[in-house]
Scaffold this active site. Structure first.
Site, PDB file in Angstrom:
ATOM      1  N   HIS A 193      -6.326  -8.582  -5.696  1.00 23.76           N
ATOM      2  CA  HIS A 193      -5.101  -9.383  -5.812  1.00 23.76           C
ATOM      3  C   HIS A 193      -5.329 -10.737  -6.476  1.00 23.76           C
ATOM      4  O   HIS A 193      -4.375 -11.526  -6.612  1.00 23.76           O
ATOM      5  CB  HIS A 193      -4.476  -9.610  -4.419  1.00 23.76           C
ATOM      6  CG  HIS A 193      -3.659  -8.450  -3.944  1.00 23.76           C
ATOM      7  ND1 HIS A 193      -3.925  -7.764  -2.778  1.00 23.76           N
ATOM      8  CD2 HIS A 193      -2.572  -7.843  -4.484  1.00 23.76           C
ATOM      9  CE1 HIS A 193      -3.042  -6.791  -2.624  1.00 23.76           C
ATOM     10  NE2 HIS A 193      -2.213  -6.812  -3.643  1.00 23.76           N
ATOM     11  N   ARG A 223       6.924  -1.261   1.301  1.00 24.38           N
ATOM     12  CA  ARG A 223       7.466  -2.463   0.688  1.00 24.38           C
ATOM     13  C   ARG A 223       7.859  -2.094  -0.730  1.00 24.38           C
ATOM     14  O   ARG A 223       7.497  -1.018  -1.211  1.00 24.38           O
ATOM     15  CB  ARG A 223       6.468  -3.620   0.687  1.00 24.38           C
ATOM     16  CG  ARG A 223       5.273  -3.417  -0.219  1.00 24.38           C
ATOM     17  CD  ARG A 223       4.297  -4.585  -0.125  1.00 24.38           C
ATOM     18  NE  ARG A 223       4.818  -5.804  -0.715  1.00 24.38           N
ATOM     19  CZ  ARG A 223       4.648  -6.181  -1.994  1.00 24.38           C
ATOM     20  NH1 ARG A 223       3.964  -5.413  -2.823  1.00 24.38           N
ATOM     21  NH2 ARG A 223       5.135  -7.317  -2.451  1.00 24.38           N
ATOM     22  N   ASN A 225       8.022  -3.542  -4.877  1.00 25.71           N
ATOM     23  CA  ASN A 225       7.614  -4.530  -5.859  1.00 25.71           C
ATOM     24  C   ASN A 225       8.385  -4.197  -7.134  1.00 25.71           C
ATOM     25  O   ASN A 225       8.895  -3.087  -7.282  1.00 25.71           O
ATOM     26  CB  ASN A 225       6.101  -4.444  -6.083  1.00 25.71           C
ATOM     27  CG  ASN A 225       5.626  -5.514  -7.033  1.00 25.71           C
ATOM     28  OD1 ASN A 225       6.013  -6.682  -6.897  1.00 25.71           O
ATOM     29  ND2 ASN A 225       4.828  -5.142  -8.015  1.00 25.71           N
ATOM     30  N   LYS A 317       4.416 -11.287 -14.908  1.00 23.22           N
ATOM     31  CA  LYS A 317       5.028  -9.966 -15.044  1.00 23.22           C
ATOM     32  C   LYS A 317       5.207  -9.562 -16.515  1.00 23.22           C
ATOM     33  O   LYS A 317       5.600  -8.437 -16.798  1.00 23.22           O
ATOM     34  CB  LYS A 317       6.386  -9.943 -14.324  1.00 23.22           C
ATOM     35  CG  LYS A 317       6.263  -9.974 -12.795  1.00 23.22           C
ATOM     36  CD  LYS A 317       7.640 -10.074 -12.147  1.00 23.22           C
ATOM     37  CE  LYS A 317       7.570 -10.207 -10.625  1.00 23.22           C
ATOM     38  NZ  LYS A 317       7.202  -8.968  -9.929  1.00 23.22           N
TER      39      LYS A 317
HETATM   40  C1  HEM Z   1      -0.147  -6.918  -7.150  1.00 20.65           C
HETATM   41  C2  HEM Z   1      -2.766  -3.353  -5.180  1.00 20.65           C
HETATM   42  C3  HEM Z   1      -0.826  -4.217  -0.847  1.00 20.65           C
HETATM   43  C4  HEM Z   1       1.581  -7.940  -2.750  1.00 20.65           C
HETATM   44  C5  HEM Z   1      -1.080  -5.929  -6.961  1.00 20.65           C
HETATM   45  C6  HEM Z   1      -1.977  -5.435  -7.979  1.00 20.65           C
HETATM   46  C7  HEM Z   1      -2.694  -4.437  -7.423  1.00 20.65           C
HETATM   47  C8  HEM Z   1      -2.280  -4.306  -6.058  1.00 20.65           C
HETATM   48  C9  HEM Z   1      -3.762  -3.591  -8.101  1.00 20.65           C
HETATM   49  C10 HEM Z   1      -2.068  -5.927  -9.424  1.00 20.65           C
HETATM   50  C11 HEM Z   1      -2.971  -7.148  -9.493  1.00 20.65           C
HETATM   51  C12 HEM Z   1      -3.329  -7.525 -10.931  1.00 20.65           C
HETATM   52  O1  HEM Z   1      -2.566  -8.265 -11.576  1.00 20.65           O
HETATM   53  O2  HEM Z   1      -4.384  -7.063 -11.416  1.00 20.65           O
HETATM   54  C13 HEM Z   1      -2.431  -3.263  -3.837  1.00 20.65           C
HETATM   55  C14 HEM Z   1      -2.970  -2.274  -2.932  1.00 20.65           C
HETATM   56  C15 HEM Z   1      -2.431  -2.513  -1.715  1.00 20.65           C
HETATM   57  C16 HEM Z   1      -1.554  -3.664  -1.853  1.00 20.65           C
HETATM   58  C17 HEM Z   1      -3.954  -1.171  -3.293  1.00 20.65           C
HETATM   59  C18 HEM Z   1      -2.653  -1.729  -0.462  1.00 20.65           C
HETATM   60  C19 HEM Z   1      -3.479  -2.030   0.450  1.00 20.65           C
HETATM   61  C20 HEM Z   1      -0.025  -5.324  -0.980  1.00 20.65           C
HETATM   62  C21 HEM Z   1       0.712  -5.940   0.081  1.00 20.65           C
HETATM   63  C22 HEM Z   1       1.384  -7.002  -0.454  1.00 20.65           C
HETATM   64  C23 HEM Z   1       1.079  -7.034  -1.852  1.00 20.65           C
HETATM   65  C24 HEM Z   1       0.728  -5.466   1.525  1.00 20.65           C
HETATM   66  C25 HEM Z   1       2.313  -8.009   0.183  1.00 20.65           C
HETATM   67  C26 HEM Z   1       2.917  -7.900   1.287  1.00 20.65           C
HETATM   68  C27 HEM Z   1       1.368  -7.943  -4.105  1.00 20.65           C
HETATM   69  C28 HEM Z   1       2.058  -8.812  -5.035  1.00 20.65           C
HETATM   70  C29 HEM Z   1       1.586  -8.499  -6.307  1.00 20.65           C
HETATM   71  C30 HEM Z   1       0.588  -7.464  -6.122  1.00 20.65           C
HETATM   72  C31 HEM Z   1       3.118  -9.860  -4.681  1.00 20.65           C
HETATM   73  C32 HEM Z   1       2.096  -9.080  -7.638  1.00 20.65           C
HETATM   74  C33 HEM Z   1       3.121  -8.092  -8.166  1.00 20.65           C
HETATM   75  C34 HEM Z   1       4.027  -8.544  -9.292  1.00 20.65           C
HETATM   76  O3  HEM Z   1       4.476  -9.690  -9.359  1.00 20.65           O
HETATM   77  O4  HEM Z   1       4.419  -7.667 -10.098  1.00 20.65           O
HETATM   78  N1  HEM Z   1      -1.301  -5.229  -5.794  1.00 20.65           N
HETATM   79  N2  HEM Z   1      -1.580  -4.071  -3.158  1.00 20.65           N
HETATM   80  N3  HEM Z   1       0.221  -6.015  -2.151  1.00 20.65           N
HETATM   81  N4  HEM Z   1       0.502  -7.139  -4.785  1.00 20.65           N
HETATM   82 FE1  HEM Z   1      -0.585  -5.655  -3.963  1.00 20.65          FE
END
Ligand code: HEM
Length: 343
Positions: A193, A223, A225, A317
């Protein structure tokens, strides 16, 4: 009645469209007129018939075409699917979960017959009828994770849980919003993250990780996104940036409604029974702006969210280059009426 699967493409001529029924079931993600990152996690329970939440694993009219696109991505780049050696048991857990969910949700299309460890899996839309031994990878054409996720919409990350953290130790990622499994494999929750703006400072990731480590079997959570994508391309990976990055230069007032898509990820979290690993399915839904504006309350809200989105989130984004063109298009559908909270 069974689902009518569309013939369509997510590359080249981009013939992807949503039927009117599928537009109505789109999981519109905004419950207010502005947006900021939050720990927006809720129980993943079944919702009303006719919505994307009717079943815990959703199958829709894009299923067959999405599976064909996934197969193409994997053919071009096998590293989109990786599993570290200790994750095979989690792969079997995932195979069981997906077969059970798809067969119980869509009996017209999928059937699972179990006789002890001898299992028969019938996938009618893809013409598959395989008998195998549960737990013996030699009886399947691929490893268990790859076998079943080639037959399920969206991406899947398998997380190992150890020393108070989650580790991205396996996954199949062909439909991602600009991140790479090959880069992230083996990383911890905070490491993968790291590129996200603001959420670390807001404490979102600390709270989310603490919560996820307590996830219980049989009580999945979810959730949503979102981001936006030019052209109906599923594979917006860093590996293929040279193919889709330049598309951002092609958005004009006369084509924005057709070219720009709201891209919603319905993410869920499931504790797996034998491995104690977690699976994180990321189901991607695309909606053209010209489809979105057919629902007036979505059009109003989308206009306000996009107009007021903080610049650092828009940059992350990847929306900045054409954001104003999309805001101007959506403004025509915003009469200024107050909206009520909720989706
Ligand atoms: C973005 C994976 C759980 C919040 C991301 C990214 C990945 C990822 C790979 C892209 C990061 C990048 O820019 O390289 C995961 C995985 C999860 C998980 C495998 C499971 C365990 C969560 C949870 C939250 C969260 C529980 C919040 C409650 C976010 C947010 C972004 C993000 C806010 C930015 C997304 C955007 O603005 O488009 N996540 N995530 N993630 N994740 Fe997670």
């Amino acid at each position: 009645m069974g689902i009518q699967f569309r013939k369509e493409s997510f590359r080249d001529d981009f013939t992807f469209r949503n039927s009117p029924d599928t537009i109505r079931r789109f999981p519109f993600p905004f419950d207010r007129d502005d947006y900021m990152y939050a720990v927006n996690i809720e129980p993943h329970v079944k919702g009303r018939p006719g919505t994307a939440f009717e079943h815990l694993i959703d199958v829709d009219e894009h299923y067959v075409a999405e599976m064909a696109d996934k197969a193409l991505v994997l053919k071009e780049d096998p590293l989109r699917c990786q599993s570290l050696p200790h994750m095979e048991l989690a792969g079997w857990d995932l195979l069981e979960m997906l077969m059970e969910q798809q067969a119980s949700g869509y009996p017209d299309h999928f059937t699972l017959v179990r006789d002890s460890t001898r299992w028969r899996w019938i996938n009618r839309p893809l013409g598959i009828d395989d008998t195998f031994t549960f737990g013996d990878a030699a009886t399947l054409p691929y490893g268990p994770m790859e076998y079943i996720t080639r037959q399920a919409q969206g991406d899947f990350c398998l997380l190992d849980q150890r020393v108070g953290d989650l580790w991205m130790d396996a996954g199949i990622v062909t439909t991602q919003a600009d991140w790479s499994l090959d880069f992230d494999i083996g990383m911890s929750f905070m490491e993968w993250h790291a590129p996200v703006p603001r959420a670390h400072e807001l404490g979102v990731f600390d709270r989310a990780l603490k919560f996820l480590l307590q996830l219980r079997q049989g009580q999945p959570m979810r959730r949503s996104n979102w981001t936006m994508t030019v052209n109906a391309r599923l594979d917006t990976s860093p590996e293929n940036y040279h193919k889709w990055g330049p598309d951002r230069m092609t958005v004009l007032p006369e084509n924005v409604g057709h070219k720009v898509h709201l891209r919603v990820e319905l993410q869920s979290f499931w504790r797996l029974p034998r491995s104690n690993a977690m699976v994180f399915p990321i189901r991607c839904y695309l909606l053209k702006l010209e489809e979105l504006v057919t629902e007036p309350k979505w059009a109003r809200r989308m206009h306000r969210v996009l107009r007021d989105l903080p610049q650092d989130l828009a940059d992350y984004k990847g929306l900045s280059r054409w954001r104003q063109t999309a805001v101007d298009y959506l403004a025509r559908y915003d009469d200024g009426a107050p909206t009520s909270p909720g989706v």
